[in-house]
Enzyme design. Sequence first.
Site, PDB file in Angstrom:
ATOM      1  N   THR A  34     -58.938  42.578  25.711  1.00 37.86           N
ATOM      2  CA  THR A  34     -60.033  41.602  25.699  1.00 37.86           C
ATOM      3  C   THR A  34     -61.035  41.954  26.793  1.00 37.86           C
ATOM      4  O   THR A  34     -60.664  42.570  27.800  1.00 37.86           O
ATOM      5  CB  THR A  34     -59.497  40.177  25.944  1.00 37.86           C
TER       6      THR A  34
ATOM      7  N   THR B 254     -48.269  25.750  22.566  1.00 35.39           N
ATOM      8  CA  THR B 254     -48.498  26.980  23.333  1.00 35.39           C
ATOM      9  C   THR B 254     -47.174  27.487  23.908  1.00 35.39           C
ATOM     10  O   THR B 254     -46.924  28.691  23.973  1.00 35.39           O
ATOM     11  CB  THR B 254     -49.522  26.723  24.461  1.00 35.39           C
TER      12      THR B 254
ATOM     13  N   LYS C  48     -61.058  38.454  30.072  1.00 40.85           N
ATOM     14  CA  LYS C  48     -60.179  38.050  31.188  1.00 40.85           C
ATOM     15  C   LYS C  48     -60.519  38.895  32.420  1.00 40.85           C
ATOM     16  O   LYS C  48     -61.463  38.578  33.123  1.00 40.85           O
ATOM     17  CB  LYS C  48     -58.731  38.109  30.727  1.00 40.85           C
TER      18      LYS C  48
ATOM     19  N   THR D   4     -69.185  39.890  10.622  1.00 37.61           N
ATOM     20  CA  THR D   4     -69.596  38.947  11.667  1.00 37.61           C
ATOM     21  C   THR D   4     -70.597  39.603  12.615  1.00 37.61           C
ATOM     22  O   THR D   4     -70.558  40.818  12.841  1.00 37.61           O
ATOM     23  CB  THR D   4     -68.343  38.411  12.417  1.00 37.61           C
ATOM     24  N   THR D   5     -71.478  38.775  13.149  1.00 37.04           N
ATOM     25  CA  THR D   5     -72.521  39.266  14.049  1.00 37.04           C
ATOM     26  C   THR D   5     -71.897  39.919  15.283  1.00 37.04           C
ATOM     27  O   THR D   5     -70.929  39.396  15.837  1.00 37.04           O
ATOM     28  CB  THR D   5     -73.410  38.070  14.477  1.00 37.04           C
TER      29      THR D   5
ATOM     30  N   ARG E 279     -54.786  16.964  24.228  1.00 36.84           N
ATOM     31  CA  ARG E 279     -55.458  17.827  25.209  1.00 36.84           C
ATOM     32  C   ARG E 279     -56.802  17.255  25.649  1.00 36.84           C
ATOM     33  O   ARG E 279     -57.643  16.956  24.811  1.00 36.84           O
ATOM     34  CB  ARG E 279     -55.646  19.225  24.640  1.00 36.84           C
TER      35      ARG E 279
ATOM     36  N   SER F 208     -48.218  36.204  28.095  1.00 35.72           N
ATOM     37  CA  SER F 208     -49.196  35.362  28.795  1.00 35.72           C
ATOM     38  C   SER F 208     -48.615  34.078  29.373  1.00 35.72           C
ATOM     39  O   SER F 208     -49.118  33.579  30.370  1.00 35.72           O
ATOM     40  CB  SER F 208     -50.356  35.019  27.864  1.00 35.72           C
TER      41      SER F 208
ATOM     42  N   SER G 190     -42.218  42.415  15.074  1.00 31.79           N
ATOM     43  CA  SER G 190     -43.050  41.685  16.028  1.00 31.79           C
ATOM     44  C   SER G 190     -42.181  40.887  17.003  1.00 31.79           C
ATOM     45  O   SER G 190     -41.251  40.191  16.583  1.00 31.79           O
ATOM     46  CB  SER G 190     -43.966  40.754  15.214  1.00 31.79           C
TER      47      SER G 190
ATOM     48  N   HIS H 205     -53.535  40.766  29.001  1.00 27.58           N
ATOM     49  CA  HIS H 205     -53.314  40.254  30.360  1.00 27.58           C
ATOM     50  C   HIS H 205     -53.002  41.359  31.366  1.00 27.58           C
ATOM     51  O   HIS H 205     -52.415  41.100  32.411  1.00 27.58           O
ATOM     52  CB  HIS H 205     -52.204  39.199  30.352  1.00 27.58           C
TER      53      HIS H 205
END
Length: 401
Positions: free
Chosen positions: A242, A360, A245, A274-275, A21, A186, A134, A214
């Site tokens: 999310t 992917t 996006k 985590t922060t 990549r 996606s 799943s 998405h």
Amino acid sequence: MMYQNFFKKELGRLRNEGRYRIFLNLERCANEFPHAISGNSKQEVTVWCSNDYLGMGQHPEILKAMIKTLKRCGSGSGGTRNISGNTYTHVTLEETLSDFHQKEASLVFTSGYVANETTLATLGSCLPECVFLSDEKNHASIIHGIRNSRAQKKIFRHNDVAHLTELLESIPSHQPKIIVFESVYSMDGDLSPMKEICALAKQYNALTYLDEVHSAGLYGPQGGGIAQALGLENDIDIIQGTLGKAFGLIGGYIAGTKELIDFIRSFAPGFIFTTSLPPAIVVGAVVSINHLKNNAQLREQHQFNARYLKKRLEKYRLPYLQNQSHIVPLIVGNAQKCKEITDRLLHQFKIYVQPINYPTVAMGTERLRLTPSALHTPQMINHLVQALAEIWDDLSLPKAA
Ligand code: PLP
């Protein structure tokens, strides 16, 4: 062990397979989306593979609110939500998300990946004898969350309701079950059979966990996603999304009942340790969500552009995967060819599309994942399709039947 030699050898293998990549260095230019400056050549390129689907990353209302917050609150949040990183902006964002998805409560994470991974890992490890069901095409963050939970899992064939039924039948009724799926997949851009899955969940007393990464902001009368568009919000127990996006920022979230959200808040390591997101990002997200909730114009333009691009591709018999969404996968089926096409698009036509390879997508289904945004113009779409048609002919690539 010769560590460096090992790393070199493995990278060489990726290169030989044509799937090493290379990221293009870009400078996104606010007010100019979907144009960007390519860092290497300093030339302007048109971006055709961004997930900033509605161009909210340059929306003036969002930028203004973020700059104001940055000046008022500073850059970072200062800690985890537990330890001084819980600001009223975070709480406001969660209230905004609950309202957006018509759920009792929400919880914000640092990314959609973290939201999936830590929520699923926590549910699977805490619910006694939990079994995940799943979809085989679920995102890596879902796969890792389920794996890290160490709970039992059963993978159903992609969108195959009969297979899901069979698997549900095989689990004793007393065992807790969670059906995990996405609304828009996606890479193929296809939709899940949400109504049927929700009906099965009811029948077998399973929880439903839906990734709307998405689709949130993009579908439904107020942008709440495909569950909202289908009137199924009440049938989904956990909606995950999310902020990176359609909303144009960064961050992730889940929405559900008060009890469930409080449970994840209290037990999930990916939330606790985590922060938290910086206040400026959080305020930007609130403005973005409220804008999209009350404004369908960008959503309509986005859908129009996706339909127009598909129509143009059809005219030249360019082989895209048919689906009902805005994601337009153009199948090439070979990693080297994919790279050759995207190199030519960039150097000859100033068009940037990243090739999509294994892992992917499956080997042999390598593709260009075209994502028309609400801001691409008909001229840009025509330019892209003409460039693709020329390259397709030059390389004698297979066309659609
Ligand atoms: N879920 C799906 C289906 C995705 O495609 C992605 C990212 O591409 C994520 C989750 C992770 O979201 P984020 O980019 O906010 O980490």
